[in-house]
Design a protein around this motif. Structure first.
Motif, mmCIF file in Angstrom:
data_model
loop_
_atom_site.group_PDB
_atom_site.id
_atom_site.type_symbol
_atom_site.label_atom_id
_atom_site.label_comp_id
_atom_site.label_asym_id
_atom_site.label_seq_id
_atom_site.Cartn_x
_atom_site.Cartn_y
_atom_site.Cartn_z
ATOM 1 N N GLY A 628 2.466 -12.964 5.961
ATOM 2 C CA GLY A 628 2.010 -12.803 4.569
ATOM 3 C C GLY A 628 1.416 -11.426 4.292
ATOM 4 N N LEU A 629 1.859 -10.407 5.019
ATOM 5 C CA LEU A 629 1.258 -9.079 4.860
ATOM 6 C C LEU A 629 1.616 -8.435 3.521
ATOM 7 C CD1 LEU A 629 1.712 -7.578 8.439
ATOM 8 C CD2 LEU A 629 -0.324 -8.557 7.410
ATOM 9 N N ARG A 630 2.769 -8.811 2.972
ATOM 10 C CA ARG A 630 3.200 -8.148 1.728
ATOM 11 C C ARG A 630 2.326 -8.546 0.543
ATOM 12 N NH1 ARG A 630 8.843 -8.121 3.499
ATOM 13 N NH2 ARG A 630 9.324 -5.955 3.988
ATOM 14 N N LYS A 631 1.516 -9.616 0.718
ATOM 15 C CA LYS A 631 0.601 -9.969 -0.372
ATOM 16 C C LYS A 631 -0.464 -8.896 -0.536
ATOM 17 C CE LYS A 631 1.097 -14.859 0.394
ATOM 18 N NZ LYS A 631 0.636 -15.678 1.504
ATOM 19 N N ARG A 632 -0.745 -8.165 0.548
ATOM 20 C CA ARG A 632 -1.810 -7.155 0.473
ATOM 21 C C ARG A 632 -1.286 -5.778 0.077
ATOM 22 N NH1 ARG A 632 -4.786 -8.701 6.064
ATOM 23 N NH2 ARG A 632 -4.006 -10.817 5.971
ATOM 24 N N LYS A 633 -0.190 -5.359 0.697
ATOM 25 C CA LYS A 633 0.340 -3.998 0.419
ATOM 26 C C LYS A 633 1.856 -4.050 0.436
ATOM 27 C CE LYS A 633 -3.364 -1.592 0.312
ATOM 28 N NZ LYS A 633 -4.338 -1.212 1.321
ATOM 29 N N PRO A 634 2.514 -3.189 -0.331
ATOM 30 C CA PRO A 634 3.971 -3.087 -0.191
ATOM 31 C C PRO A 634 4.330 -2.547 1.196
ATOM 32 C CG PRO A 634 3.156 -1.679 -1.986
ATOM 33 C CD PRO A 634 1.967 -2.287 -1.344
ATOM 34 N N ILE A 635 5.234 -3.216 1.868
ATOM 35 C CA ILE A 635 5.634 -2.783 3.205
ATOM 36 C C ILE A 635 7.142 -2.616 3.259
ATOM 37 C CG2 ILE A 635 5.652 -3.386 5.667
ATOM 38 C CD1 ILE A 635 3.154 -4.989 5.247
ATOM 39 N N GLU A 636 7.593 -1.451 3.691
ATOM 40 C CA GLU A 636 9.038 -1.265 3.882
ATOM 41 C C GLU A 636 9.314 -1.194 5.369
ATOM 42 O OE1 GLU A 636 10.351 2.350 1.505
ATOM 43 O OE2 GLU A 636 8.225 2.110 1.048
ATOM 44 N N ILE A 637 10.416 -1.793 5.774
ATOM 45 C CA ILE A 637 10.796 -1.699 7.179
ATOM 46 C C ILE A 637 12.145 -1.002 7.234
ATOM 47 C CG2 ILE A 637 11.214 -3.009 9.306
ATOM 48 C CD1 ILE A 637 9.516 -5.183 7.459
ATOM 49 N N GLU A 638 12.191 0.108 7.942
ATOM 50 C CA GLU A 638 13.383 0.952 7.873
ATOM 51 C C GLU A 638 13.819 1.389 9.264
ATOM 52 O OE1 GLU A 638 14.976 1.925 5.140
ATOM 53 O OE2 GLU A 638 13.571 2.357 3.513
#
Ligand code: ATP
Ligand code: MG
Length: 646
Positions: A628-638
């Motif tokens: 549930g990390l995306r609830k806190r900050k936008p996260i991109e995985i590349e």
């Protein structure tokens, strides 16, 4: 005056008067106030084979004889006053004398390296190459005695409570005993493992001491990697028989520098004491800067004799003299102040306790005190010299020096010196009778030297192109290519092909453990943070962000933890945290932890997690969603390659 009035036009009287006055002035020149009682009338007293400067007012030279250095020289004064300059001038002159004492410079600030260009016989050692086993007693000294000295050096300079000295000594002696039965001798690494392996309850006294000692030894391991090296050894006789300059500026903490200096001094002192006994003449001269942190008054106040004070007091009996420089005099040990033949204050202390302390060494009049305070001039010294009852004033010379070595030349000197001085296997002390001194290694042929130089160069710089490295090593590219193939087939190096965004793959060189052993340097990590590949990607990604106008912090900090990169765009202030995860599949919980700390940091706007391949990208995607990390900050995985510089 009365007789002038008798006939004011009488020329003879005026002439007489002039002569008397001139005589008076001349006398004053020789004996100016406030030095009327202090300046020597005869140049002979304070001259010497080594000229250090000129006494103003009468122009006599001030100098000293080399032999007087056996009773030590102490140069004090505020920063920039000219202490190092005085010492360099002195050393330059000593080096020209046939049969000069061997000089050991313990160099904290890279100030003496100018002496190297002109004197190729000077060995240079840096932290990575200081491989001697500090648990190994100098020849002829009982193990228990030496471990006692070793412990004292650790307690004094490494911030360990005295109560732990018993703990440390006990473990060291027990380990030595166990190893001796097996016919080997332990090193610091072995001691660290031994102490780690012993079980104590964490809350017990032993448990707490254990933790402190483990922490200090681990710190030493990182600061003085050469001392944990088990394949190479520099014997004390090699250090005593040649000029050498030991570069300490890479040792991060002055306490660790002093630990090392005190160990070396103790080794030299005890070795001399046993092998040569009392002798006349000055054989070794040790040069130490920042002396007040080493010869500390506070240690003398502890109430028990300190080994280093004994060395200062008695070293001259064994042919060892000291040249020490210090910015303070109030913190210096009494033993150093009292056992020093020549004490100088160069450049002044101004109106301070240090000035009073210095002047108290020769009882001084208030006039002289005022005079000294009013003359804090660079290069001007006030000198307390045992040959003269009062303080003398002197304008010190500033010698012209040859240019410094370039960094490459200096590195080359360090490596050559190491090969000249180090023996391959550390000796094991025998019980009782003396050990034969280990023979010097046979000089290495040129081909071996290129091998070592190449390994050293790769250890420091792992992405350099072949042609560039060949230029640095001053060999043709084809010769280097052959050498690299050989190193690879002998298992000393690994070559990784790293693909950039475009163009041909680049070579990344990594030393294997045996490669590191070959050059006596601690192996670098192969995987994860701090590894060659991790550093490489970190650098490339940082360049990508820079090219897009970001300001980049490598190893930035968030919530007290490191983040691989923190990139800030100006003027918008947008802040991106970048995590590079090379082993996400092997350690998924670690990845989540890393991303969580970035997600919980207020000033970070978005997070970029970079992974090598597509399957790993998918794994991390799932982990992030699940946590549930995306609830806190936008996260991109590349994928990493997208962020490689082109
Ligand atoms: N006798 C002198 N005459 C002229 N200039 C001098 C003299 N001695 C030193 N200087 C100059 O003063 C500067 C500082 O000298 P030096 O490095 O010897 O000081 P220091 O006391 O060792 O300082 P620190 O405590 O910071 O190491 C140098 O640039 C040097 O050229
Ligand atoms: Mg200096």
């Amino acid at each position: 005056m009365k007789w002038v009035e008798e006939d004011p036009r009488d020329q003879t009287v005026i002439r007489d008067l002039r002569e008397t006055l001139l005589e008076e002035i001349k006398l004053q020149r020789l004996d100016p106030d406030p030095f009327r009682k202090t300046a020597p009338r005869d140049e002979v007293y304070l001259g010497g084979a080594i000229r250090l400067g000129v006494m103003p007012h009468h122009g006599f030279m001030y100098g000293i004889d080399i032999i007087s250095l056996i009773r030590h020289l102490l140069v004090m004064g505020q920063t920039g006053g000219g202490k190092t300059t005085v010492i360099k001038n002195l050393l330059l002159q000593i080096l020209q004398v046939a049969d000069a004492p061997r000089i050991m410079i313990l160099e904290r600030k890279q100030e003496f390296t100018e002496l190297l260009a002109k004197y190729p016989e000077f060995n240079v050692l840096d932290v990575n190459h200081l491989s001697f086993n500090p648990l190994l007693p100098p020849e002829g000294i009982k193990t228990e005695v030496w471990i006692g000295v070793f412990t004292e050096c650790m307690i004094n300079y490494l911030d360990i409570l005295e109560a732990s000295s018993g703990f440390l000594m006990d473990h060291a002696l027990r380990l030595i005993d166990i190893r001796k039965k097996e016919g080997t001798y332990p090193n610091l690494n072995d001691l660290l493992s031994f102490i780690k392996a012993t079980k104590y309850s964490p809350m017990s006294k032993n448990g707490q001491q254990q933790q402190t000692v483990i922490n200090r030894l681990t710190n030493l391991l990182h600061s003085l990697p050469g001392m944990f090296n088990t394949s190479r050894h520099i014997g004390i006789s090699e250090l005593l028989n040649d000029h050498c300059l030991i570069l300490l500026h890479d040792v991060p903490h002055i306490g660790i520098q002093n630990f090392l200096i005190s160990l070396l001094m103790a080794q030299m002192f005890l070795h001399r004491k046993v092998t040569a006994g009392l002798q006349g003449g000055l054989k070794n001269l040790i040069v130490i800067d920042e002396a007040s942190s080493l010869f500390r008054r506070q240690d003398e106040l502890k109430g028990h004799p300190s080994f280093i004070s004994d060395v200062v007091r008695t070293a001259r009996g064994y042919g060892i003299g000291l040249i020490a420089a210090s910015q303070l005099s109030t913190d210096l040990s009494h033993s150093l102040l009292a056992n020093t033949n020549t004490r100088m204050m160069v450049g002044g202390f101004g109106r301070s306790r240090d000035t009073d302390e210095f002047l108290r060494l020769r009882s001084c009049t208030p006039d002289l005190r005022d005079y000294v305070i009013r003359h804090p001039v660079i290069g001007k010294a006030f000198i307390a010299d045992n040959r003269w009852p009062h303080i003398v004033e002197c304008n010190m010379d500033n010698p012209a020096l040859s240019p410094r070595l370039t960094p490459d030349e200096l590195n080359q000197r360090i490596q050559d010196s190491f090969f000249r001085m180090a023996t391959f296997a550390p000796p094991v002390p025998a019980e009782g009778p003396k050990q034969p001194v280990s023979p010097k290694p046979t000089p290495e042929p040129e081909t071996v030297s290129l091998e070592i130089r190449t390994l050293n160069s790769m250890y420091e710089h792992h992405f350099v192109k072949l042609s560039e490295r060949a230029k640095q090593l001053k060999v043709p590219s084809s010769t280097l290519k052959k050498k690299i193939d050989e190193l690879q087939s002998n298992g000393l190096i690994l070559i990784h092909k790293v693909h950039g965004r475009s163009g041909a793959p680049r070579d990344l060189y990594e030393l294997t453990e045996s490669g590191c052993r070959m050059i006596s340097l601690p192996p670098k990590k192969m995987k994860g943070k701090g590894s060659y590949l991790h550093c490489f990607y970190q650098k490339c990604t940082a360049n990508w962000f820079k090219s897009k106008g970001y300001h980049v912090d490598i190893e930035g900090t968030a919530l007290g933890k490191n983040i691989d990169l923190i990139a800030r765009k100006q003027p918008s202030g947008e802040c991106v945290a970048v995590e590079i995860e090379l082993n996400s599949s092997a350690n998924p919980s670690h990845v989540v932890e890393n991303l969580k700390k970035a997600a919980n940091t207020d000033f970070i706007d978005r997070i970029l997690c970079l992974v090598p391949k597509e399957p790993e990208r998918r794994v991390v995607e799932k982990l992030v969603t699940k946590a549930g990390l995306r609830k806190r900050k936008p996260i991109e995985i590349e994928r990493l390659w997208k962020y490689m510089e082109s």
